[in-house]
Design a protein around this motif. Structure first.
Motif, mmCIF file in Angstrom:
data_model
loop_
_atom_site.group_PDB
_atom_site.id
_atom_site.type_symbol
_atom_site.label_atom_id
_atom_site.label_comp_id
_atom_site.label_asym_id
_atom_site.label_seq_id
_atom_site.Cartn_x
_atom_site.Cartn_y
_atom_site.Cartn_z
ATOM 1 N N TYR A 449 8.851 -6.483 -2.550
ATOM 2 C CA TYR A 449 7.503 -6.051 -2.922
ATOM 3 C C TYR A 449 6.777 -5.423 -1.721
ATOM 4 O O TYR A 449 5.996 -4.483 -1.859
ATOM 5 C CB TYR A 449 6.713 -7.237 -3.473
ATOM 6 N N TYR A 450 7.037 -5.972 -0.549
ATOM 7 C CA TYR A 450 6.456 -5.406 0.681
ATOM 8 C C TYR A 450 7.600 -5.021 1.618
ATOM 9 O O TYR A 450 7.843 -5.728 2.602
ATOM 10 C CB TYR A 450 5.611 -6.455 1.399
ATOM 11 N N GLY A 460 11.908 6.376 2.042
ATOM 12 C CA GLY A 460 10.830 6.378 1.054
ATOM 13 C C GLY A 460 11.219 5.981 -0.355
ATOM 14 O O GLY A 460 10.598 5.098 -0.954
ATOM 15 N N VAL A 461 12.299 6.609 -0.904
ATOM 16 C CA VAL A 461 12.640 6.368 -2.303
ATOM 17 C C VAL A 461 13.071 4.910 -2.500
ATOM 18 O O VAL A 461 12.639 4.239 -3.439
ATOM 19 C CB VAL A 461 13.797 7.309 -2.733
ATOM 20 N N ARG A 463 12.360 2.372 -0.695
ATOM 21 C CA ARG A 463 11.165 1.553 -0.502
ATOM 22 C C ARG A 463 10.368 1.425 -1.809
ATOM 23 O O ARG A 463 10.052 0.332 -2.260
ATOM 24 C CB ARG A 463 10.262 2.256 0.521
ATOM 25 N N SER A 464 10.109 2.609 -2.465
ATOM 26 C CA SER A 464 9.302 2.567 -3.701
ATOM 27 C C SER A 464 10.074 1.871 -4.811
ATOM 28 O O SER A 464 9.493 1.149 -5.613
ATOM 29 C CB SER A 464 8.923 3.966 -4.200
ATOM 30 N N LYS A 467 9.837 -1.827 -4.406
ATOM 31 C CA LYS A 467 8.490 -2.311 -4.701
ATOM 32 C C LYS A 467 8.240 -2.348 -6.218
ATOM 33 O O LYS A 467 7.732 -3.334 -6.756
ATOM 34 C CB LYS A 467 7.465 -1.399 -4.011
ATOM 35 N N THR A 468 8.678 -1.271 -6.893
ATOM 36 C CA THR A 468 8.454 -1.209 -8.340
ATOM 37 C C THR A 468 9.233 -2.319 -9.047
ATOM 38 O O THR A 468 8.692 -3.015 -9.902
ATOM 39 C CB THR A 468 8.920 0.176 -8.870
#
Ligand code: B12
Length: 502
Positions: A449-450, A460-461, A463-464, A467-468
């Motif tokens: 989540y973090y 980036g990808v 990471r997102s 999180k999602t």
């Protein structure tokens, strides 16, 4: 290499060995070995073999010993994989060269000297700060003298194991600089959040506190010795100018004990334009002035590691955390660091006896609060793992509940005890699997989540995506069976600083 006992560039050869301590490509300067090499470098020839860099160190050390007539091999070991490697290599060497004296020092040997000597592969142990005692032992073994006069030594006299009184601690500025010419420093430049060529140093030794879970206490007995800011600047400058460092890890047990020293070091190294990382205490850092923080941030401090340990004041007291530790200060410093632009890394010691599950739930709630305040804060979730300690309430309770340390080196080398040393799955009598799973599941969810900002491989990808995927779990506080997150984390090789080292 010469076959005589004396080496052409002066004095007898002394072999020194740093067993494997990390994964390939992530090796750190072998500071423990460099520090004792420094103590003999003028009159002996220290030959350093680093298990992180060579395939078969046992064969190499045997060859070197035969070629040089070396009489002594010094070995450092922390518990865990490094210890297992130290045992395997020393056993092979002892079988081939029984007359080569094998000396162990460092954390493991200091804690378990008797077990080392009873193994039959270790001849001597040096406890605590090593330089002065090692020098005296090396001189005694080469030129004669009584072993009873070597301070900090654990040795055998007939059937008895003797432990000599500790040597008085030597101020660090009185010790010679590490003999970097005995290694290839370029082998140790690593990439991280701090830079492309990160090196390390240890600017102080010891810690004034006596936390119940901490391995440092028995090593230094609450002493803290610090290099002067001038010396720290000198070494850091050398790392930058001579060895091409653009980042530094200061691995001190507590870099920040003295605010005046930390601020002066910051001022002195600021012109070098590097990034740096160090360890400190929440309560000490909470008292730092704005002026000191300005100097520290301006000098390139990017991350600070702190032992937050627990979200409960009661537990901090049982841990004998000392000073003015309290969970409110942890929240305060997390917020302060957000505004300063420094990433705080907080370690927690979870699952403390007598009620590990309740302890874990409490700390989970606290960590959620902490992350709300500073989402960039890094977490390192350890599980309470006893260490030898003369005044530890935690150890006392653990022993009452049936915990005992291994009684032989072979037992220490077993997979269960290696895992114990990693402080993730210690298999202690008071720690049930349910509790271990609770910590690891929570960790998988919160880390997804973090996602950490300091893992340079997490793009980036990913990471997102992490999180999602973790969003619903985190919001509902539903941490059980996060298989999808663990699979993705494995796929992206999520960096776990608690097992890999920073
Ligand atoms: C750098 C470091 C590492 C490096 C590797 C270092 C290396 N040798 O290659 C990395 C990051 C890879 C690492 C990994 C781990 N580490 Co580590 N590491 C440290 C750290 C930060 C500094 C050690 C150091 O170099 N100090 C500087 C030197 C000069 O001091 P020193 O080692 O104490 O040496 C002096 C004396 O001990 C003695 N001495 C030492 N060796 C010898 C040998 C001889 C022959 C003699 C005579 C004397 C002697 O003399 C020296 C000079 O006075 C310490 C914490 C600390 N600040 O001490 C933790 C520490 C040693 N690590 C620890 C642990 C648990 C680990 C891990 C298992 C997990 C982890 N990250 O927490 C892993 C796994 C390692 C493995 N594979 O086995 C624990 C050990 C706890 C314990 N119960 O003993 C420590 C104390 C951290 C902590 N606070 O809990 N580590």
């Amino acid at each position: 290499m010469s076959t005589s006992q004396h080496n052409s560039d002066g004095g007898p050869v002394v072999l020194l060995f740093n067993p494997v301590s990390t994964s390939p490509g992530k090796q750190r300067l072998p500071m423990s070995i460099l520090s004792i090499a420094a103590a003999i470098d003028r009159d002996y020839v220290p030959v350093i073999v680093d298990g992180n860099l060579v395939e078969d160190p046992a064969t190499l050390l045997i060859e070197r010993a035969r070629a040089t007539g070396a009489r002594l091999l010094g070995v450092t070991a922390m518990p865990g994989p490094q210890l297992r490697h130290a045992i395997a290599v020393c056993r092979k060497i002892k079988a081939e060269l029984p007359a080569l004296a094998i000396v162990w020092g460092g954390y493991f040997a200091t804690h378990h000297g008797q077990v080392c000597l009873e193994s039959g592969i270790v001849d001597y142990v040096v406890e605590g700060q090593g330089e002065a005692a090692f020098r005296k032992l090396v001189d005694t073994l080469h030129y004669g003298g009584s072993l009873a006069d070597v301070p900090s030594l654990v040795w055998r006299e007939g059937a008895t194991i003797r432990v000599n009184p500790r040597a008085p601690m030597v101020p660090l500025d009185n010790l010679p600089l590490y003999p970097y010419h005995r290694i290839n420093v370029a082998d140790y430049r690593g990439k991280s959040y701090l830079g492309q060529a990160v090196l390390s140093h240890h600017t102080s030794f010891g810690c004034p506190f006596a936390c119940s879970f901490c391995a440092v206490v028995k090593l230094v007995n609450q002493r803290w010795l610090a290099e002067s800011p001038e010396r720290v600047e000198r070494v850091t400058r050398m790392m930058v100018d001579r060895f091409g460092a653009d980042g530094m890890e200061f691995h001190d047990m507590d870099f920040f004990v003295s605010e005046a020293r930390a601020a002066e070091i910051a001022e002195r190294i600021a012109p070098l334009g590097i990034n740096w990382w160090a360890l400190g205490r929440v309560d000490t850092l909470s008292n730092y002035s704005d002026e000191s923080w300005e100097k520290i941030t301006a000098s390139g401090c990017k991350m600070i590691f702190m032992g937050a340990e627990s979200g409960s004041l009661e537990t901090l007291k049982i841990m004998n955390k000392g000073g003015q530790s309290n969970p409110e200060k942890t929240l305060y410093i997390a917020d302060r660091m957000k505004h300063l632009g420094i990433v705080p890394e907080f370690s927690f010691v979870m699952g403390n006896p007598p009620d590990p599950l309740a302890d874990i739930e409490n700390t989970i709630q606290f960590i959620r609060k902490l992350k709300q305040i500073n989402p960039a804060a890094e977490l390192i979730l350890y599980i309470y793992t006893p260490v030898p300690h003369d005044r530890s309430e935690l150890l006392r309770v653990a022993q009452e509940m049936g915990f005992r340390f291994p009684q032989s080196l072979d037992e220490w080398a077993s997979p269960e005890w290696e895992s114990f040393a990693h402080r993730r799955d210690p298999n202690t009598p008071f720690f049930k699997d349910k509790a271990r799973r609770r910590v690891r599941d929570f960790e998988a969810v919160i880390n997804a989540y973090y996602p950490t900002v300091t893992d340079i491989r997490l793009q980036g990808v990913t990471r997102s995506l992490l999180k999602t995927l973790a969003g619903w779990r985190y919001k509902l506080g539903w941490y059980q069976w996060p298989y999808e997150l663990k699979a993705l984390q494995r796929l992206v090789q999520y960096r776990r600083p608690e097992t890999m080292g920073f």
